[in-house]
Design a protein around this motif. Structure first.
Motif, short mmCIF file in Angstrom:
data_model
loop_
_atom_site.label_atom_id
_atom_site.label_comp_id
_atom_site.label_asym_id
_atom_site.label_seq_id
_atom_site.Cartn_x
_atom_site.Cartn_y
_atom_site.Cartn_z
N LEU A 127 16.52 28.76 -29.02
CA LEU A 127 16.04 28.17 -27.77
C LEU A 127 16.79 26.88 -27.45
O LEU A 127 17.11 26.62 -26.29
N LEU A 153 11.36 24.08 -18.61
CA LEU A 153 11.69 24.67 -19.91
C LEU A 153 11.84 23.58 -20.96
O LEU A 153 11.34 23.70 -22.09
N LEU A 202 10.00 22.83 -24.73
CA LEU A 202 10.76 22.63 -25.96
C LEU A 202 10.59 21.23 -26.52
O LEU A 202 10.78 21.01 -27.72
N CYS A 240 8.10 29.02 -22.82
CA CYS A 240 9.57 29.07 -22.72
C CYS A 240 10.03 30.39 -22.12
O CYS A 240 10.92 30.43 -21.26
N GLU A 283 9.47 30.40 -18.42
CA GLU A 283 10.43 29.58 -17.68
C GLU A 283 11.81 30.24 -17.64
O GLU A 283 12.53 30.14 -16.64
#
Length: 222
Positions: free
Chosen positions: A17, A152, A156, A178, A181
């Motif tokens: 990610l 996003l 995170l 996530c 998004e």
């Protein structure tokens, strides 16, 4: 009927990610540059674009960058399907939640469409709605993508206490956020691709084939 856009699994890469966020930021920057170069021609008709070699090349670059941004998102969705933390993760549920969110926000789109994300071998076939939004331009699309990237980043970062804040979300909920998004970013790209097809007769199928061929040349996928 909307044409499905198929994007490959980049099975020679191992994104996370964090690396995905960096890659999307890179691709979004390249998209912004391509859009700025094409802006002087945005008001032309399809026939005028076709007769102007420079405009045609610049339009193809814009469409290619839109696919690159969407590809980065879809690649990570591939990866997230295999995450132990997201056991039972369903792209069907993801797309339904996405459609429900679009409806709740009052976005106009054909609600009778068969929207889905399906897997066939190493490809994802995506049919996302063509949002009928007023005054959508390439420039507003670039801005909207940046907004979604900010959201996003929140999932995170601070919503998981990345800088020492009290975490707002458990790991699974943050990962689901996530994924949502990432799909929102892809939605921005898809809506604009559909608009380019309508406005300038951009051939989505041909561009997608070129996109996949480029990824194979780079060794990203089989």
């Amino acid at each position: 009927m909307l044409e499905p856009i198929y994007l490959p699994k980049l099975n020679h890469l191992s994104p996370t990610l964090d690396s995905t966020l960096l890659k999307i930021m890179e691709e979004a920057g390249e998209l912004a540059r391509a859009v700025l170069h094409f802006l002087p021609y945005e008001g032309l008709q399809a026939a005028e674009i076709a007769d102007n070699r420079e405009a045609t090349v610049l339009l193809e670059e814009v469409a290619g960058e839109l696919l690159d941004v969407a590809q980065t998102c879809v690649t990570m969705i591939f990866v997230m399907e295999q995450m132990p933390e997201l056991s039972g993760f369903s792209t069907g549920e993801l797309i339904q939640a996405h459609l429900d969110k679009l409806s709740a926000k009052g976005y106009d789109f054909d609600r009778s469409g068969a929207y889905n994300i399906t897997t066939a071998g190493n490809f994802k076939y995506l049919v996302l709605p063509r949002l009928r939004l007023k005054q959508v331009t390439l420039l507003t699309t670039v801005c909207k993508i940046q907004e979604e990237l900010g959201e996003l980043t929140q999932f995170l970062g601070k919503r998981q206490g990345a800088s020492g804040e009290c975490p707002e979300l458990a790991t699974r909920a943050a990962l689901q956020g996530c994924a949502a998004e990432l799909l929102d970013v892809a939605q921005c790209c898809f809506t604009m691709m559909y608009i380019l097809a309508e406005s300038y007769q951009v051939d989505i199928g041909a561009l997608t084939q070129q996109h996949v061929a480029k990824l194979r040349r780079k060794g990203y996928c089989a």
